[in-house]
Motif scaffolding. Structure first.
Motif, PDB file in Angstrom:
ATOM      1  N   ILE A  76       0.537  -1.190  -0.038  1.00 46.14           N
ATOM      2  CA  ILE A  76      -0.443   0.216   0.373  1.00 46.14           C
ATOM      3  C   ILE A  76       0.670   1.296  -0.085  1.00 46.14           C
ATOM      4  CG2 ILE A  76      -0.210   0.141   2.469  1.00 46.14           C
ATOM      5  CD1 ILE A  76      -3.184   1.969  -0.187  1.00 46.14           C
ATOM      6  N   VAL A  77       2.224   1.303   0.890  1.00 48.89           N
ATOM      7  CA  VAL A  77       2.716   2.296   0.253  1.00 48.89           C
ATOM      8  C   VAL A  77       2.909   3.223  -0.275  1.00 48.89           C
ATOM      9  CG1 VAL A  77       5.148   3.064   1.562  1.00 48.89           C
ATOM     10  CG2 VAL A  77       3.608   2.130   3.481  1.00 48.89           C
ATOM     11  N   ARG A  80       0.355   4.122  -2.759  1.00 50.68           N
ATOM     12  CA  ARG A  80      -0.291   5.659  -3.093  1.00 50.68           C
ATOM     13  C   ARG A  80       0.831   6.363  -3.348  1.00 50.68           C
ATOM     14  NH1 ARG A  80      -3.786   6.554   1.075  1.00 50.68           N
ATOM     15  NH2 ARG A  80      -3.762   8.491   1.087  1.00 50.68           N
ATOM     16  N   LEU A  89      -9.300   8.725  -5.764  1.00 49.69           N
ATOM     17  CA  LEU A  89      -8.045   7.638  -5.118  1.00 49.69           C
ATOM     18  C   LEU A  89      -6.872   8.316  -3.529  1.00 49.69           C
ATOM     19  CD1 LEU A  89      -7.041   6.152  -7.347  1.00 49.69           C
ATOM     20  CD2 LEU A  89      -9.281   5.715  -6.726  1.00 49.69           C
ATOM     21  N   ILE A  90      -8.359   8.792  -2.463  1.00 56.76           N
ATOM     22  CA  ILE A  90      -8.060   8.571  -1.548  1.00 56.76           C
ATOM     23  C   ILE A  90      -7.448   7.615  -0.657  1.00 56.76           C
ATOM     24  CG2 ILE A  90      -7.968  10.355   0.413  1.00 56.76           C
ATOM     25  CD1 ILE A  90      -9.954  12.614  -1.591  1.00 56.76           C
ATOM     26  N   GLU A  91      -8.506   7.143   0.359  1.00 64.02           N
ATOM     27  CA  GLU A  91      -8.939   6.482   0.980  1.00 64.02           C
ATOM     28  C   GLU A  91      -7.483   4.970   0.275  1.00 64.02           C
ATOM     29  OE1 GLU A  91     -12.243   6.088   3.138  1.00 64.02           O
ATOM     30  OE2 GLU A  91     -11.346   7.020   4.863  1.00 64.02           O
ATOM     31  N   ASN A  92      -6.853   4.269   1.205  1.00 59.96           N
ATOM     32  CA  ASN A  92      -5.884   2.561   0.657  1.00 59.96           C
ATOM     33  C   ASN A  92      -7.192   1.953   0.235  1.00 59.96           C
ATOM     34  OD1 ASN A  92      -4.331   4.061   2.572  1.00 59.96           O
ATOM     35  ND2 ASN A  92      -4.363   2.787   4.535  1.00 59.96           N
ATOM     36  N   TRP A  93      -8.461   1.745   0.763  1.00 61.27           N
ATOM     37  CA  TRP A  93      -9.687   1.134   0.535  1.00 61.27           C
ATOM     38  C   TRP A  93      -9.690   1.486  -1.146  1.00 61.27           C
ATOM     39  CZ3 TRP A  93     -14.696   1.782  -2.084  1.00 61.27           C
ATOM     40  CH2 TRP A  93     -14.275   2.687  -1.561  1.00 61.27           C
TER      41      TRP A  93
ATOM     42  N   LYS B 129      -8.671  -5.342   8.590  1.00 61.53           N
ATOM     43  CA  LYS B 129      -7.321  -4.762   8.484  1.00 61.53           C
ATOM     44  C   LYS B 129      -6.635  -3.941   8.423  1.00 61.53           C
ATOM     45  CE  LYS B 129      -6.510  -9.442   5.505  1.00 61.53           C
ATOM     46  NZ  LYS B 129      -5.738  -9.287   3.829  1.00 61.53           N
ATOM     47  N   VAL B 131      -4.426  -2.586   7.335  1.00 62.00           N
ATOM     48  CA  VAL B 131      -4.343  -1.117   5.793  1.00 62.00           C
ATOM     49  C   VAL B 131      -5.891  -0.601   5.416  1.00 62.00           C
ATOM     50  CG1 VAL B 131      -5.076  -2.908   4.492  1.00 62.00           C
ATOM     51  CG2 VAL B 131      -3.752  -0.856   4.048  1.00 62.00           C
ATOM     52  N   TYR B 132      -7.385  -1.094   6.313  1.00 61.06           N
ATOM     53  CA  TYR B 132      -8.439  -0.809   5.591  1.00 61.06           C
ATOM     54  C   TYR B 132      -8.224   0.453   6.984  1.00 61.06           C
ATOM     55  CZ  TYR B 132      -8.522  -4.024   1.913  1.00 61.06           C
ATOM     56  OH  TYR B 132      -8.143  -4.191   1.003  1.00 61.06           O
ATOM     57  N   ALA B 134      -6.271   2.337   8.587  1.00 61.50           N
ATOM     58  CA  ALA B 134      -6.125   3.599   8.951  1.00 61.50           C
ATOM     59  C   ALA B 134      -6.359   4.331   8.448  1.00 61.50           C
ATOM     60  CB  ALA B 134      -4.965   3.012   7.939  1.00 61.50           C
ATOM     61  N   ASP B 135      -7.346   4.053   7.112  1.00 61.18           N
ATOM     62  CA  ASP B 135      -8.637   4.565   6.581  1.00 61.18           C
ATOM     63  C   ASP B 135      -9.554   5.627   7.533  1.00 61.18           C
ATOM     64  OD1 ASP B 135      -7.649   4.441   4.112  1.00 61.18           O
ATOM     65  OD2 ASP B 135      -8.962   2.690   3.972  1.00 61.18           O
ATOM     66  N   ARG B 146      -5.525  13.740   4.283  1.00 61.19           N
ATOM     67  CA  ARG B 146      -5.526  12.463   3.582  1.00 61.19           C
ATOM     68  C   ARG B 146      -4.614  11.749   2.466  1.00 61.19           C
ATOM     69  NH1 ARG B 146      -3.697   7.621   4.336  1.00 61.19           N
ATOM     70  NH2 ARG B 146      -5.198   6.076   4.500  1.00 61.19           N
ATOM     71  N   LYS B 147      -5.027  12.384   1.198  1.00 60.99           N
ATOM     72  CA  LYS B 147      -4.243  12.370   0.138  1.00 60.99           C
ATOM     73  C   LYS B 147      -2.434  12.049   0.193  1.00 60.99           C
ATOM     74  CE  LYS B 147      -3.928  10.971  -4.031  1.00 60.99           C
ATOM     75  NZ  LYS B 147      -4.467   9.913  -4.710  1.00 60.99           N
ATOM     76  N   GLN B 148      -2.197  13.241   0.380  1.00 67.66           N
ATOM     77  CA  GLN B 148      -1.062  13.290   0.641  1.00 67.66           C
ATOM     78  C   GLN B 148      -0.364  12.948   1.995  1.00 67.66           C
ATOM     79  OE1 GLN B 148       1.100  14.516  -2.086  1.00 67.66           O
ATOM     80  NE2 GLN B 148      -1.285  15.162  -2.311  1.00 67.66           N
ATOM     81  N   GLY B 149      -1.577  12.192   3.033  1.00 69.34           N
ATOM     82  CA  GLY B 149      -1.041  11.904   3.841  1.00 69.34           C
ATOM     83  C   GLY B 149      -0.220  10.287   3.751  1.00 69.34           C
ATOM     84  N   HIS B 150       0.580   9.190   4.725  1.00 71.28           N
ATOM     85  CA  HIS B 150       1.301   8.433   4.737  1.00 71.28           C
ATOM     86  C   HIS B 150       0.023   6.876   4.515  1.00 71.28           C
ATOM     87  CE1 HIS B 150       2.663   4.841   6.091  1.00 71.28           C
ATOM     88  NE2 HIS B 150       4.371   5.043   6.037  1.00 71.28           N
ATOM     89  N   ALA B 151      -0.042   6.422   3.741  1.00 75.39           N
ATOM     90  CA  ALA B 151      -0.656   5.310   3.684  1.00 75.39           C
ATOM     91  C   ALA B 151      -1.790   4.418   5.526  1.00 75.39           C
ATOM     92  CB  ALA B 151      -0.501   3.330   3.603  1.00 75.39           C
ATOM     93  N   PHE B 152      -1.147   4.821   6.173  1.00 73.82           N
ATOM     94  CA  PHE B 152      -1.035   4.598   7.549  1.00 73.82           C
ATOM     95  C   PHE B 152      -0.978   6.031   8.652  1.00 73.82           C
ATOM     96  CE2 PHE B 152       0.619   0.895   6.487  1.00 73.82           C
ATOM     97  CZ  PHE B 152      -0.001  -0.530   6.601  1.00 73.82           C
ATOM     98  N   LYS B 216      10.046   2.079   3.480  1.00 73.55           N
ATOM     99  CA  LYS B 216       9.689   1.509   2.317  1.00 73.55           C
ATOM    100  C   LYS B 216       8.567   0.469   2.743  1.00 73.55           C
ATOM    101  CE  LYS B 216      11.644  -0.927  -1.629  1.00 73.55           C
ATOM    102  NZ  LYS B 216      12.430  -1.621  -2.135  1.00 73.55           N
ATOM    103  N   SER B 217       8.460  -0.348   3.733  1.00 68.70           N
ATOM    104  CA  SER B 217       7.488  -1.151   4.373  1.00 68.70           C
ATOM    105  C   SER B 217       6.443  -0.357   5.181  1.00 68.70           C
ATOM    106  CB  SER B 217       8.381  -2.281   4.468  1.00 68.70           C
ATOM    107  OG  SER B 217       8.772  -1.997   5.946  1.00 68.70           O
ATOM    108  N   PHE B 218       7.051   0.700   5.909  1.00 67.17           N
ATOM    109  CA  PHE B 218       6.362   1.605   6.786  1.00 67.17           C
ATOM    110  C   PHE B 218       6.774   2.790   6.837  1.00 67.17           C
ATOM    111  CE2 PHE B 218       5.016   1.410  11.217  1.00 67.17           C
ATOM    112  CZ  PHE B 218       3.801   1.611  11.278  1.00 67.17           C
TER     113      PHE B 218
END
Lengths: 445, 411
Positions: A76-77, A80, A89-93, B129, B131-132, B134-135, B146-152, B216-218
């Motif tokens: 996911i990282v 994005r 496309l904003i949220e991870n899902w 999970k 990853v979701y 986190a949303d 949110r868009k420019q933020g980190h995945a988590f 890379k992973s976190f």
């Protein structure tokens, strides 16, 4: 042609099968990643999933969707970043759903060989039948520009043979995944005599992109993995036949499997593994290998006999285990086949006799599941096997014999130059077969 | 405080999630209703049931997305029929929702509109999970970011704060202090049976905490040990007046007095004015101590909002125990560990006990109540007679909502 351009049109032959489906997933995500990483506007990529069975192809689309979701969740990282320019496309899902549909868009399923026309790259994963493989490759070649590269997933057929029979002039290489391809880290890379060095270089690059560990194997039928596995089946069958002089055959099969699993601290016993791969597949592999072995006969009468009785093993389309030498419930052995009555005998009925005959485990026994992630694995195995050698029970003797033989097979593969080194043999068994220790070791001396 | 306010009858469910032996992501688990019932009934049993309660309040952050359930205040009558037709409210302020529930109860008692309030905090997050999840958690920030933020998202925000801290005060010592914070958290959690990390058996915790972060992973500056856990759980406590104590028959030795509180909010649309400081938390804590008329010298223990190890360090500084940039030294010198000058997060905090987001503020109050009343079992620390106070600091978002409360042992 650059690495990326090689993926302009890719075909996976046998995409409906368990190996083909996994390869399809790996290649589909690799292509999608390339497209995303290299930006938009380039030439589109095409991935043809070819199989004779339309039903299998429908199944593979479902499988693909589930698997790609897992891949997407893990990266996911990265995703994005790749979808950075997509304001919608904003949220991870949302990003994950988009990625799944982008991957699925690349994949076209087809049951017609015409769809493979003009492929730049072909992954061949049809059944282990040299005639069939050659026939399909030739069909693609008929319409091709003579530049298509072939990566065959054969686990036993010499690459040189396929190359010559299909007239490819070195445009083929053995790229042997282990089951399941998306999970197993090992790839056996088999270069034929005339294999194009560029193809070899490309294969290494691809393996790197797929995070696979490459072990080179010489182009001798069976290569390292099956070279070891098939010979172990023969030895296990021999042990079982010997035991069957004094005990019923089903009892003997159960005991050999138990010794080769629990006493040997392996993930599966030799006959469970045979079921996993399929008795018919094993028979086929031996047939392919046998003519190439000067001093041995690779032929297993026990398997022939069982197959005649309809005992096959292998897997259901959903990945669950079919009954074979054993019957299974939720993936666990619950019965063993009795060739005399042609019925499965419940494990409960053979267990107590088994313990009486084999004796009890040596001290220090740790199940494979635990030892595999134990930081003190080496020391524990050392002490366990030394206790095993000191015992004189039937179980201990069988285990020692089996362990010694496993080492001899490993050594034979090095002596025949199938493997470059003892280390490579061990890597294949450790990585491709999930063993806790390599066959070439000091435990059984 | 215009009127005396007490807390008693604290109850914590298990903090459920990875780390707990009974947790399996694919197996059925207790749901929102189960945690609500367990915590609520746990507290009610100690105060003689729902008939003694005038009002209820529940703090919850994001049940609407995690378990698709809103309107949580209407769950109170489910746990005790005597709560039917009584007033009940649900409050939300991200991870400070629990703290807001406490304040809501305290204010009702202060206003004289209630003598016994049942305050509960709850969150169920393992329904999806991480990853979701986190949303959903990211909604504690301003959505346009949110868009420019980190995945988590929040690990990214606090990684940025760590980056600023590294740049300002040196990376090496910062990492050492974060690893020490992690070790303290897990060691404390091992003393508390409800803690998510209760069964953690890692030998060298500090070595694990030193794991180099992987962008890379976190995230670039935080590893996963630096993060609080994904947790399911609930906590409840009763908030009472003198009359309430009398009504429920609670012995004052089993209660703590609320000496003061502070509540502050900052503009969610703005980035932190100073990434090296938790300014809102600092404001709330200083108000709480001011209201109680105490200084840090009077505190026997602190529960701080260590959603990330760096937030733990910044919390130490916000409270004024160390100057800016010296929080790391304070932690490395052992002052925040359980045998130190001022033990922090004595049952593991958010890193060790767990972080069921909406429950956390209430969990902090329960922990301090246990410590001041000598009910903390194996996790019990010494409460010196001359330092009868505990303090909690509960934070919502990236230092946007802050609730701080001062509790006093009744002697």
């Amino acid at each position: 042609m650059k690495y990326t351009d090689r993926f302009r049109k890719v075909t996976v032959l046998g995409a409906g099968g368990k190996m083909g489906g996994g390869i399809l997933q790996l290649i589909a995500t690799e292509i999608c990643n390339l497209a995303l990483a290299h930006g938009k506007g380039g030439q589109p990529f095409q991935l043809i999933a070819l199989d004779v069975s339309a039903e299998a192809l429908r199944g593979v689309r479902d499988y693909l969707r589930t698997q790609v979701r897992r891949v997407a969740e893990k990266q996911i990282v990265q995703l994005r970043q790749w979808y950075d320019d997509r304001d919608d496309l904003i949220e991870n899902w949302e990003i994950i759903e988009r990625y799944i549909s982008d991957v699925m868009k690349i994949v076209e399923t087809s049951t017609s060989m015409d769809a493979a026309k003009g492929s730049t790259l072909v992954f061949e994963a049809v059944s282990e039948n040299p005639g069939l493989k050659v026939k399909l490759i030739r069909e693609i070649e008929e319409h091709g520009d003579g530049k298509t590269w072939y990566l065959t997933n054969t686990s036993s057929i010499p690459i040189r043979e396929l190359d010559e029979a299909a007239g490819l002039n070195g445009r083929i290489i053995g790229f042997h995944f282990y089951n399941p391809p998306a999970v197993q880290k090992l790839v056996e890379l088999i270069t034929g005599e005339g294999t194009d060095p560029h193809l070899k270089e490309f294969s290494h690059q691809l393996a790197g992109a797929l995070h696979k560990k490459v072990v080179p194997a010489k182009d001798i039928a069976g290569f390292i993995g099956n070279g070891h596995f098939m010979r172990e089946i023969l030895f296990g069958a021999e042990q079982a036949e010997k035991l069957a002089n004094d005990h019923p055959l089903h009892q003997a099969l159960y005991m050999v499997d138990l010794v080769t699993r629990e006493w040997m601290v392996r993930p599966m016993g030799i006959f469970q593994l045979t079921d996993y791969v399929g008795l018919d597949v094993c028979q086929n592999i031996m047939k392919v290998m046998d003519p190439h072995m000067e001093r041995e006969s690779l032929h297993c009468e026990l398997i022939d006999r069982l197959l005649e009785q309809g005992v096959r093993g292998g897997q259901h389309p959903n990945g669950s285990q079919k009954d074979g030498i054993f019957s299974y419930e939720k993936g666990k052995i619950n019965g063993v086949y009795d060739p005399g009555t042609r019925k499965y005998i419940l494990v409960d009925k053979v267990e107590s006799a088994t313990t009486t005959i084999l004796g009890s485990f040596p001290a220090g026994h740790t199940p494979w599941k635990e030892i595999i992630r134990d930081p003190l694995k080496g020391e524990k195995l050392e002490s366990y096997f030394s206790n095993l050698r000191a015992l004189n029970s039937a179980g201990a003797r069988m285990a020692v014999d089996y362990g010694e033989n496993s080492g001899k097979i490993g050594q034979l593969l090095v002596d025949m130059s199938v493997a470059d080194s003892e280390k490579d043999v061990n890597t294949v068994l450790l990585t491709g077969f999930f063993h806790a220790y390599g066959p070439i070791n000091e435990y059984f001396n | 405080m215009r009127r005396k306010v007490y807390m008693t009858a604290g109850y914590n469910t298990i903090s459920m999630g990875t780390g707990r032996k009974e947790f399996h992501p694919k197996k059925p688990r207790p749901g929102l209703e189960d945690y609500f019932r367990e915590a609520g009934q746990g507290t009610l049993a100690m105060i003689g049931g729902g008939s003694h309660v005038d009002e209820c309040v529940v703090g919850n952050f994001m049940a609407g997305r995690f378990v698709r359930q809103a309107h949580l205040n209407a769950f109170f009558p489910m746990i005790d029929k005597n709560l039917r037709f009584k007033p009940a409210t649900r409050v939300e302020g991200a991870c400070a929702s629990g703290g807001l529930a406490l304040l809501s109860g305290i204010r009702s008692v202060l206003a004289g509109t209630a003598d016994v309030v049942l305050a509960l905090g709850i969150e169920v997050q393992n329904s999806v999970k991480a990853v979701y999840g986190a949303d959903f958690l990211a909604l504690a920030g301003w959505f346009p970011n949110r868009k420019q933020g980190h995945a988590f998202f929040f690990p990214g925000q606090f990684s940025d704060r760590t980056q600023a801290y590294n740049d300002a005060w040196g990376k090496e010592k910062t990492r050492l202090a974060l690893a020490r914070w992690y070790r303290n958290a897990i060691e404390n959690a091992r003393l508390c049976t409800t803690a998510q990390e209760y069964a953690n058996s890692t030998e060298d915790l500090e070595a694990l905490g030193m794991t180099e972060p992987d962008a890379k992973s976190f995230t670039p500056c935080l590893n996963v040990m630096d993060c609080s856990k994904v947790s399911d759980g609930a906590s409840a406590i009763a908030i009472l007046s003198e009359e309430g104590l009398h009504r429920t028959g609670i012995d004052s030795a089993d209660a703590v007095e609320i000496s003061g509180f502070g509540h502050a909010v900052e503009d969610i649309t703005l980035p932190p004015t100073d990434p090296l400081e938790l300014s809102t938390i600092k404001t709330a804590a200083s108000r709480a101590m001011g209201a109680a008329g105490i200084t840090i010298e009077d505190l026997a223990t602190v529960e701080t909002h260590d959603c990330f190890t760096i937030a733990g360090i910044l919390g130490v500084e916000a409270l004024g125990l160390a100057e800016k940039g010296k929080g790391t030294d304070f932690v490395l010198e052992g002052h925040t560990s359980r045998d130190g000058k001022i033990p922090f997060n004595t049952t593991g905090g958010l890193i060790g006990w767990g972080h069921p987001t909406g429950a956390t503020g209430v969990h902090m109050a329960v922990t301090i109540w246990e410590q001041l009343c000598g009910k903390a079992g194996q996790a019990q620390i010494n409460i010196p007679a001359e330092q009868p106070y505990g303090l909690s600091m509960n934070m919502g978002g990236d230092d946007k909502t802050a609730v701080s409360i001062v509790y006093k042992k009744i002697t």
